[in-house]
Scaffold this active site. Structure first.
Site, PDB file in Angstrom:
ATOM      1  CE1 TYR A 425      -3.566  -2.488   0.473  1.00 10.00           C
ATOM      2  CE2 TYR A 425      -3.310  -2.355   2.856  1.00 10.00           C
ATOM      3  CZ  TYR A 425      -3.936  -2.898   1.746  1.00 10.00           C
ATOM      4  OH  TYR A 425      -4.923  -3.840   1.921  1.00 10.00           O
ATOM      5  CG  HIS A 507      -7.852   1.053   2.416  1.00 11.04           C
ATOM      6  ND1 HIS A 507      -6.577   0.558   2.585  1.00 11.04           N
ATOM      7  CD2 HIS A 507      -8.689   0.075   2.856  1.00 11.04           C
ATOM      8  CE1 HIS A 507      -6.642  -0.666   3.093  1.00 11.04           C
ATOM      9  NE2 HIS A 507      -7.911  -0.973   3.270  1.00 11.04           N
ATOM     10  CG  ASN A 554      -5.468  -1.834   6.867  1.00  6.72           C
ATOM     11  OD1 ASN A 554      -4.283  -2.006   7.189  1.00  6.72           O
ATOM     12  ND2 ASN A 554      -6.072  -2.597   5.990  1.00  6.72           N
TER      13      ASN A 554
END
Length: 584
Positions: A425, A507, A554
């Site tokens: 990510y 997200h 997250n």
């Protein structure tokens, strides 16, 4: 006539309707005389904590959820046969969290071209429950003064005192099927990466560090806002929860909201929805929009708030005849600044890795595992599918001088039974942005994907893969499946389309950016430092929509922290009946 059953919550009783059978239950008409101090739209990581804090302060609060009930505590009904004689649903059991990808029907929004939870709890009801204390830079790099890490420290403490998180969700304290973690974590340690125990004790250490996954689970079940903030809110006389109810628009006169218009969404678990107009307490009432990066922006569009091109699309939709007149539109950059973690998957394999069939556990779990879970909340089913971990981090400075944060999330799944898929990510420091828009059918779409539009973002993604390969080069019997050893990191990254279909992490943030530069006068911000929509005096947005940029990990915990902080600021505002200086 159906008889409601009572669900004991925090010493109080919350009336819920059982799942209707036969013909669809009729919508409930909104009582014309019932008013609310606060109407909170959306019951996710932003809306539930807001409703709790506002009701705690003595206000009359209505929380409206578009979708049905999720977990068993709140009357949820979606479950496999092996749970039918329990109060649990598929959303309670950590090991069933990945079923959302196999069977999303009834749990996700149908008006968004991305995966988004549309049920009580929002994303916190359907996700894997990862729960990270933010790195200070997540606030300090992205947010304006008043929202920096020192400003939100008290909110952070409140959130993690209520939802501390755990690295050992099974109630016996064991971590099951740890072969993947042991192999990859041990390899990282040998390459000089530091093990954090637990990671949330060191939120500022996100450079070449790793640790066990941290989850919001509690008692071997899904925890988070549904099991904490919503429980305390439901115990208060002034709190009301409606499910299966869609908010069509905020009704306003100029910059002042007087109520919201609602309609039934469905008649699933949680009872029939409501239809009509819900009035705010005259003069002093407020609306909090917490429907997520897509849902909040859509509601603003339908309420006549946003870029003119989007408001004209709404005007030419079925909303047209009842939309607020164009002379009352508020021109703000809603939908711009869209962002998501850039997801880049690599796959490795090692003979020590052991695959567990969590998808198979939906219809036919291993009998002893189902028994241990149902009896004691222990075993593999108390852990999130598909055996997530390790999580590891690196901070890389691009050649533009900007430090960018990478979070790697490993899990045991892939082409082989010995595979691990590891998703990179790209978060804090990333500069690429996109845009979401609305269609004449009133669906929202990602019209400009936010992935790797900045060349230095691409540079760091590539360097992260180079660094990982270097760290794992001496691991005996490890096989690189994707990318193959003869493919360069640069060629691999460039081979993956920069589209949601290939890069999405789900997200999503940023469509109603917080800041001091008023978007009505050429700025980029939609809400001010109190999360109040520019050009209004009582409409607020509190969810991931307001995040100016992406974060390290997250986002669930950080959204809850933002809601806690926003609640404090909103509760500190003077009543609307008194003169109020701009907080921006």
């Amino acid at each position: 006539m159906q008889v409601p059953y009572k669900l004991a919550v925090a010493g109080a009783a919350l009336a819920l309707w059982p799942h209707p059978t036969g013909a669809q239950a009729q919508c409930a008409e909104v009582p014309s005389t019932e008013t609310y101090d606060y109407i909170v739209v959306g019951s996710g990581a932003g809306g539930i904590p807001m409703a709790d804090r506002l009701s705690e302060a003595g206000h009359k609060v209505l929380l409206i959820e578009k979708g049905p009930a999720s977990t068993g505590r709140w009357g949820g009904t979606m479950k496999p046969d092996w749970l039918k004689d329990t109060l649990l649903t598929r959303f309670d059991v950590p090991g069933l969290c990945n079923q959302i990808w196999a069977d999303p029907t009834g749990a996700v929004c149908t008006d968004v071209d991305q995966m988004a939870g549309c049920m009580l709890g929002g994303g916190t009801a359907v996700n894997a429950g990862l729960w990270w204390k933010p790195h200070p830079a997540d606030w300090d790099v992205n947010f304006p003064e008043g929202w920096r890490s020192t400003n939100v420290a008290a909110a952070t403490e409140r959130v993690f005192s209520r939802i501390p998180g755990t690295i050992a969700p099974s109630m016996d304290g064991r971590r099951y099927l740890s072969q993947g973690f042991d192999m990859l974590g041990g390899s990282l340690r040998a390459a000089g990466w530091e093990y954090l125990d637990p990671p949330n004790a060191h939120p500022d250490k996100k450079n070449r560090t790793f640790g066990h996954s941290t989850f919001m689970y509690a008692g071997g079940e899904r925890g988070g806002p549904l099991a904490t903030y919503l429980v305390s809110a439901a115990g208060r006389r002034g709190f009301t929860l409606w499910m299966n109810t869609t908010v069509r628009r905020v009704i306003r006169e100029g910059g002042h909201a007087t109520g919201v218009e609602v309609q039934c969404s469905s008649s699933s678990g949680g009872g029939a929805g409501h239809t009509g107009v819900v009035p705010l307490t005259p003069k002093t009432g407020r609306v909090i929009i917490s429907a997520g990066a897509f849902g909040s922006a859509k509601l603003l569009f339908r309420s006549g708030i946003g870029p003119t091109d989007q408001l004209n699309i709404v005007k030419n939709s079925t909303d047209g005849p009842t939309m607020i007149s164009s002379d009352q539109w508020i021109n703000l950059p809603v939908g711009y600044n869209l962002n998501d973690h850039v997801g880049t998957d690599v796959e490795i394999a090692h003979p020590d890795v052991v695959f567990y069939d969590y998808y198979g556990a939906w219809n036919k779990p291993i009998a002893t595992h189902a028994e241990s879970y149902l009896a004691n909340r222990t075993g593999p089913l108390a852990q999130a599918a598909p055996n997530i971990g390790p999580i590891f981090w690196e901070i890389i400075k691009g050649s533009d001088g900007v430090s960018r944060h990478l979070q790697w999330q490993a899990r045991v799944e892939g082409k082989l039974n010995t595979s691990m898929t590891v998703t990179q990510y790209l978060g804090t420091g990333s500069l690429s942005r996109g845009r979401m828009t609305i269609t004449r059918q009133l669906n929202t779409i990602v019209s400009t994907p936010p992935y790797l539009r900045d060349k230095y973002d691409r540079e760091v993604v590539i360097q992260g893969i180079v660094n990982l390969r270097e760290s794992l080069k001496d691991v005996a019997n490890l096989t690189w499946i994707t990318p193959l050893p003869n493919v360069t990191a640069e060629a691999f990254v460039d081979s993956i389309p920069a589209t949601p279909a290939r890069r999405c992490s789900n997200h999503w943030i940023g469509t109603a950016k917080i800041g001091t530069d008023d978007g009505r006068t050429g700025g980029t911000s939609v809400v001010d430092l109190d999360a109040k929509v520019y050009g209004t005096d009582n409409i607020f947005v509190v969810d991931a929509s307001i995040f100016p940029g992406h974060i390290t990990g997250n986002p669930s915990a950080m959204i809850v922290i933002a809601a806690e902080h926003a609640a404090t600021r909103i509760l500190g505002l003077k009543p609307l009946s008194e003169p109020e200086a701009s907080s921006s």
